[in-house]
Motif scaffolding. Structure first.
Motif, PDB file in Angstrom:
ATOM      1  N   SER A 206      39.025  21.829 -41.362  1.00  0.00           N
ATOM      2  CA  SER A 206      37.974  22.834 -41.229  1.00  0.00           C
ATOM      3  C   SER A 206      37.368  22.782 -39.831  1.00  0.00           C
ATOM      4  CB  SER A 206      36.883  22.607 -42.266  1.00  0.00           C
ATOM      5  OG  SER A 206      35.782  23.469 -42.018  1.00  0.00           O
ATOM      6  N   LEU A 207      37.146  23.934 -39.271  1.00  0.00           N
ATOM      7  CA  LEU A 207      36.552  24.025 -37.942  1.00  0.00           C
ATOM      8  C   LEU A 207      35.165  23.383 -37.923  1.00  0.00           C
ATOM      9  CD1 LEU A 207      36.808  25.201 -35.065  1.00  0.00           C
ATOM     10  CD2 LEU A 207      35.835  27.333 -35.947  1.00  0.00           C
ATOM     11  N   SER A 208      34.459  23.442 -39.041  1.00  0.00           N
ATOM     12  CA  SER A 208      33.106  22.889 -39.104  1.00  0.00           C
ATOM     13  C   SER A 208      33.091  21.371 -38.985  1.00  0.00           C
ATOM     14  CB  SER A 208      32.421  23.307 -40.409  1.00  0.00           C
ATOM     15  OG  SER A 208      33.141  22.825 -41.526  1.00  0.00           O
ATOM     16  N   GLU A 209      34.238  20.721 -39.199  1.00  0.00           N
ATOM     17  CA  GLU A 209      34.317  19.257 -39.148  1.00  0.00           C
ATOM     18  C   GLU A 209      35.147  18.763 -37.970  1.00  0.00           C
ATOM     19  OE1 GLU A 209      36.067  18.399 -42.869  1.00  0.00           O
ATOM     20  OE2 GLU A 209      34.315  19.007 -44.054  1.00  0.00           O
ATOM     21  N   PHE A 210      35.491  19.661 -37.060  1.00  0.00           N
ATOM     22  CA  PHE A 210      36.420  19.302 -35.975  1.00  0.00           C
ATOM     23  C   PHE A 210      35.694  19.216 -34.644  1.00  0.00           C
ATOM     24  CE2 PHE A 210      39.536  20.610 -32.680  1.00  0.00           C
ATOM     25  CZ  PHE A 210      40.476  19.611 -32.858  1.00  0.00           C
ATOM     26  N   GLU A 211      36.021  18.207 -33.873  1.00  0.00           N
ATOM     27  CA  GLU A 211      35.502  18.063 -32.513  1.00  0.00           C
ATOM     28  C   GLU A 211      36.645  18.310 -31.544  1.00  0.00           C
ATOM     29  OE1 GLU A 211      32.465  17.639 -31.421  1.00  0.00           O
ATOM     30  OE2 GLU A 211      31.645  17.576 -33.460  1.00  0.00           O
ATOM     31  N   PHE A 212      36.516  19.325 -30.718  1.00  0.00           N
ATOM     32  CA  PHE A 212      37.574  19.657 -29.775  1.00  0.00           C
ATOM     33  C   PHE A 212      37.721  18.560 -28.720  1.00  0.00           C
ATOM     34  CE2 PHE A 212      36.600  23.846 -31.454  1.00  0.00           C
ATOM     35  CZ  PHE A 212      37.850  24.442 -31.522  1.00  0.00           C
ATOM     36  N   PRO A 213      38.958  18.161 -28.424  1.00  0.00           N
ATOM     37  CA  PRO A 213      39.161  17.195 -27.338  1.00  0.00           C
ATOM     38  C   PRO A 213      38.851  17.828 -25.987  1.00  0.00           C
ATOM     39  CG  PRO A 213      41.269  17.983 -28.173  1.00  0.00           C
ATOM     40  CD  PRO A 213      40.224  18.526 -29.081  1.00  0.00           C
ATOM     41  N   GLU A 214      38.717  16.986 -24.984  1.00  0.00           N
ATOM     42  CA  GLU A 214      38.342  17.469 -23.649  1.00  0.00           C
ATOM     43  C   GLU A 214      39.390  18.422 -23.079  1.00  0.00           C
ATOM     44  OE1 GLU A 214      36.441  15.381 -19.746  1.00  0.00           O
ATOM     45  OE2 GLU A 214      38.369  14.574 -20.395  1.00  0.00           O
ATOM     46  N   ALA A 253      41.361  38.818 -33.307  1.00  0.00           N
ATOM     47  CA  ALA A 253      40.322  38.756 -32.281  1.00  0.00           C
ATOM     48  C   ALA A 253      39.040  38.155 -32.830  1.00  0.00           C
ATOM     49  CB  ALA A 253      40.062  40.150 -31.719  1.00  0.00           C
ATOM     50  N   SER A 254      38.663  38.533 -34.059  1.00  0.00           N
ATOM     51  CA  SER A 254      37.454  37.968 -34.668  1.00  0.00           C
ATOM     52  C   SER A 254      37.611  36.469 -34.890  1.00  0.00           C
ATOM     53  CB  SER A 254      37.163  38.658 -35.997  1.00  0.00           C
ATOM     54  OG  SER A 254      36.889  40.034 -35.811  1.00  0.00           O
ATOM     55  N   ALA A 255      38.782  36.066 -35.388  1.00  0.00           N
ATOM     56  CA  ALA A 255      39.033  34.644 -35.622  1.00  0.00           C
ATOM     57  C   ALA A 255      38.971  33.862 -34.314  1.00  0.00           C
ATOM     58  CB  ALA A 255      40.393  34.460 -36.283  1.00  0.00           C
ATOM     59  N   ALA A 256      39.580  34.404 -33.275  1.00  0.00           N
ATOM     60  CA  ALA A 256      39.563  33.718 -31.982  1.00  0.00           C
ATOM     61  C   ALA A 256      38.137  33.535 -31.480  1.00  0.00           C
ATOM     62  CB  ALA A 256      40.377  34.509 -30.967  1.00  0.00           C
ATOM     63  N   SER A 257      37.299  34.555 -31.643  1.00  0.00           N
ATOM     64  CA  SER A 257      35.914  34.459 -31.176  1.00  0.00           C
ATOM     65  C   SER A 257      35.149  33.379 -31.925  1.00  0.00           C
ATOM     66  CB  SER A 257      35.219  35.816 -31.345  1.00  0.00           C
ATOM     67  OG  SER A 257      35.794  36.788 -30.502  1.00  0.00           O
ATOM     68  N   VAL A 258      35.429  33.231 -33.229  1.00  0.00           N
ATOM     69  CA  VAL A 258      34.780  32.175 -34.011  1.00  0.00           C
ATOM     70  C   VAL A 258      35.157  30.804 -33.457  1.00  0.00           C
ATOM     71  CG1 VAL A 258      34.709  31.038 -36.265  1.00  0.00           C
ATOM     72  CG2 VAL A 258      34.599  33.543 -36.122  1.00  0.00           C
ATOM     73  N   PHE A 259      36.432  30.592 -33.204  1.00  0.00           N
ATOM     74  CA  PHE A 259      36.891  29.307 -32.684  1.00  0.00           C
ATOM     75  C   PHE A 259      36.314  29.047 -31.289  1.00  0.00           C
ATOM     76  CE2 PHE A 259      39.874  29.747 -36.102  1.00  0.00           C
ATOM     77  CZ  PHE A 259      40.186  28.455 -36.459  1.00  0.00           C
ATOM     78  N   LEU A 260      36.282  30.064 -30.461  1.00  0.00           N
ATOM     79  CA  LEU A 260      35.767  29.886 -29.098  1.00  0.00           C
ATOM     80  C   LEU A 260      34.282  29.563 -29.107  1.00  0.00           C
ATOM     81  CD1 LEU A 260      37.641  32.775 -27.245  1.00  0.00           C
ATOM     82  CD2 LEU A 260      38.152  30.338 -27.171  1.00  0.00           C
ATOM     83  N   ALA A 261      33.532  30.222 -29.980  1.00  0.00           N
ATOM     84  CA  ALA A 261      32.098  29.950 -30.059  1.00  0.00           C
ATOM     85  C   ALA A 261      31.836  28.509 -30.503  1.00  0.00           C
ATOM     86  CB  ALA A 261      31.441  30.945 -31.007  1.00  0.00           C
ATOM     87  N   LYS A 262      32.562  28.061 -31.522  1.00  0.00           N
ATOM     88  CA  LYS A 262      32.403  26.679 -31.989  1.00  0.00           C
ATOM     89  C   LYS A 262      32.794  25.688 -30.890  1.00  0.00           C
ATOM     90  CE  LYS A 262      32.069  23.226 -34.986  1.00  0.00           C
ATOM     91  NZ  LYS A 262      32.627  22.109 -34.219  1.00  0.00           N
ATOM     92  N   TRP A 263      33.806  26.053 -30.143  1.00  0.00           N
ATOM     93  CA  TRP A 263      34.328  25.207 -29.068  1.00  0.00           C
ATOM     94  C   TRP A 263      33.284  25.016 -27.970  1.00  0.00           C
ATOM     95  CZ3 TRP A 263      39.820  26.600 -26.839  1.00  0.00           C
ATOM     96  CH2 TRP A 263      40.340  25.518 -26.106  1.00  0.00           C
ATOM     97  N   ARG A 264      32.593  26.101 -27.617  1.00  0.00           N
ATOM     98  CA  ARG A 264      31.751  26.098 -26.417  1.00  0.00           C
ATOM     99  C   ARG A 264      30.269  25.878 -26.673  1.00  0.00           C
ATOM    100  NH1 ARG A 264      33.206  25.134 -21.663  1.00  0.00           N
ATOM    101  NH2 ARG A 264      32.699  26.984 -20.483  1.00  0.00           N
ATOM    102  N   ILE A 265      29.804  26.185 -27.890  1.00  0.00           N
ATOM    103  CA  ILE A 265      28.353  26.145 -28.112  1.00  0.00           C
ATOM    104  C   ILE A 265      27.923  24.787 -28.687  1.00  0.00           C
ATOM    105  CG2 ILE A 265      26.454  27.171 -29.407  1.00  0.00           C
ATOM    106  CD1 ILE A 265      27.908  29.840 -29.232  1.00  0.00           C
TER     107      ILE A 265
END
Length: 265
Positions: A206-214, A253-265
């Motif tokens: 789940s994206l909610s439990e994932f920490e993106f690597p550097e 596109a919507s899915a990508a925006s969700v992942f990018l927001a979680k990644w950056r915010i």
């Protein structure tokens, strides 16, 4: 100095409605004041500028036209009917420009990546819809990514709908096209970049439990088939965005925006 758009020139410019001509000449058309302004801000060469002198313009648009007329190699005045023959939109803004190709090769994109520190990329796996592809480039531009890779089978970056959907993003960050994604994944891992696919799968995290690597890249798959099996097998893991409502799915596109927001915010 502007010239009247002749039938001969119009016929020549109409050839750029074809993908073969765009690829052969390394040029493509942009339409509208915003894209023209963004192209100039990025230092993009204007091979030709075509505008309708009778079209209504705001003061800010007149300033863009003045600057574009100064920079363009050739400037032509055309009628609304002539511009309509060059456009794939229903409502022309009365200005178009033929500009140098925006895309790059995979080697060029990879060479620009730092050897250490943060890397953020999005890879598109046979994503065929121009609107989705363009919107993802736009989102990647907004969230400050290092680049986008269009794998084989993706929509053409310089397609009119793709270009408009980027809202100028294609001029702001490197976009590699025609890449073999299996090869791309292997090369990224050699550079220490982790690759994660976006998939609804029982093994996905789940994206909610994932920490993106550097140093990380995420893969957005085909609208109907998802990420290809080969790319999925090569990736470091799978991710999904948890659903809270009853919707069946998100578009790419919507899915990508969700992942990018979680990644950056």
């Amino acid at each position: 100095m502007s010239l009247a758009l002749s039938k001969t020139k119009l016929s020549y410019f109409r050839k750029f409605l074809q993908k073969k001509m765009r690829e052969q000449e390394g040029l493509f058309f942009i339409e509208g004041w915003h894209l023209l302004d963004e192209a100039m801000k990025s230092g993009r060469r204007l091979q030709a500028l075509i505008f309708d002198p009778e079209a209504r313009r705001e003061a800010s648009e007149a300033a863009v036209l003045e600057e574009a007329s100064r920079l363009a190699d050739e400037v032509f005045e055309g009628t609304g009917g002539q511009l309509a023959q060059l456009s794939d939109t229903k409502a022309s803004q009365g200005v178009m420009a033929l500009v140098e190709r925006a895309s790059c090769g995979l080697d060029d994109l990879l060479e620009k990546l730092p050897l250490s520190g943060e890397v953020r990329l999005v890879l598109l796996d046979e994503l065929g819809d121009p609107g989705n592809c363009g919107a993802i480039v736009r989102a990647c531009d907004w969230f400050g990514l290092d680049g986008v890779v269009f794998g084989k089978g993706c929509a053409e970056l310089e397609n009119g709908k793709t270009v408009r959907s980027t809202m100028g993003g294609l001029f702001h960050l490197p976009v590699a096209v025609g890449a073999d994604l299996s090869d791309t994944v292997g090369r990224l891992r050699e550079l220490g970049v982790g690759v994660f696919t976006t998939e609804l799968d029982e093994t996905a995290r789940s994206l909610s439990e994932f920490e993106f690597p550097e140093r990380c890249a995420i893969v957005i798959g085909n609208e109907a088939r998802g990420v290809s099996e080969e790319v999925s097998r090569m990736a470091d893991g799978k991710l999904f965005a948890p659903r809270f409502g009853k919707g069946e799915s998100l578009n790419a596109a919507s899915a990508a925006s969700v992942f990018l927001a979680k990644w950056r915010i």
